[in-house]
Design a protein around this motif. Structure first.
Motif, mmCIF file in Angstrom:
data_model
loop_
_atom_site.group_PDB
_atom_site.id
_atom_site.type_symbol
_atom_site.label_atom_id
_atom_site.label_comp_id
_atom_site.label_asym_id
_atom_site.label_seq_id
_atom_site.Cartn_x
_atom_site.Cartn_y
_atom_site.Cartn_z
ATOM 1 N N MET A 38 0.805 -1.217 0.000
ATOM 2 C CA MET A 38 0.000 0.000 0.000
ATOM 3 C C MET A 38 0.841 1.272 0.000
ATOM 4 O O MET A 38 0.318 2.342 -0.287
ATOM 5 C CB MET A 38 -0.953 0.019 1.189
ATOM 6 C CG MET A 38 -2.206 -0.807 0.948
ATOM 7 S SD MET A 38 -3.067 -0.426 -0.588
ATOM 8 C CE MET A 38 -3.678 1.209 -0.248
ATOM 9 N N LYS A 42 -0.962 4.097 -2.243
ATOM 10 C CA LYS A 42 -1.687 5.089 -1.442
ATOM 11 C C LYS A 42 -2.333 6.172 -2.298
ATOM 12 O O LYS A 42 -3.481 6.538 -2.088
ATOM 13 C CB LYS A 42 -0.737 5.748 -0.436
ATOM 14 C CG LYS A 42 -1.037 5.404 0.969
ATOM 15 C CD LYS A 42 -0.090 6.109 1.896
ATOM 16 C CE LYS A 42 0.238 5.140 2.988
ATOM 17 N NZ LYS A 42 1.167 5.607 3.938
ATOM 18 N N ASN A 45 -5.315 4.807 -4.130
ATOM 19 C CA ASN A 45 -6.403 4.587 -3.180
ATOM 20 C C ASN A 45 -7.088 5.911 -2.822
ATOM 21 O O ASN A 45 -8.309 5.972 -2.705
ATOM 22 C CB ASN A 45 -5.872 3.899 -1.922
ATOM 23 C CG ASN A 45 -6.971 3.373 -1.044
ATOM 24 O OD1 ASN A 45 -8.038 3.006 -1.517
ATOM 25 N ND2 ASN A 45 -6.701 3.326 0.241
ATOM 26 N N SER A 46 -6.317 6.983 -2.683
ATOM 27 C CA SER A 46 -6.921 8.267 -2.318
ATOM 28 C C SER A 46 -7.660 8.916 -3.492
ATOM 29 O O SER A 46 -8.582 9.695 -3.283
ATOM 30 C CB SER A 46 -5.855 9.219 -1.770
ATOM 31 O OG SER A 46 -4.920 9.527 -2.757
ATOM 32 N N LEU A 48 -9.295 7.115 -5.806
ATOM 33 C CA LEU A 48 -10.369 6.227 -6.233
ATOM 34 C C LEU A 48 -11.745 6.755 -5.837
ATOM 35 O O LEU A 48 -12.696 6.664 -6.624
ATOM 36 C CB LEU A 48 -10.146 4.833 -5.644
ATOM 37 C CG LEU A 48 -11.017 3.712 -6.173
ATOM 38 C CD1 LEU A 48 -10.861 3.588 -7.675
ATOM 39 C CD2 LEU A 48 -10.642 2.415 -5.504
#
Length: 70
Positions: A38, A42, A45-46, A48
């Motif tokens: 991750m 990261k 993911n932020s 998304l």
């Protein structure tokens, strides 16, 4: 992965599932922890969350047409 699904179109071989299993096996084979994985993911993911909203809003605006033709 999509080519595998086209050749062998079994429901268990959907590209999302096979890719997920492949990534998990890759992480296990190279002894990479989820926390290490991750670190690189990261920023994806932020981003998304806003991407999902950006795609959902036009669909919401066209919901009547989607209901009509579904």
């Amino acid at each position: 992965m999509a080519k595998i699904y086209v050749r062998f179109s079994y429901p268990i071989l959907i590209p999302v599932l096979t890719t997920t299993v492949f990534v998990i096996l890759l992480l296990l084979a190279f002894h990479i922890s989820y926390d290490e994985y991750m670190i690189g993911g990261k920023w994806i993911n932020s981003l998304l969350g806003p991407a999902v909203v950006a795609l959902a809003y036009p669909l919401y605006k066209q919901r009547e047409m989607l209901v009509k033709y579904s």
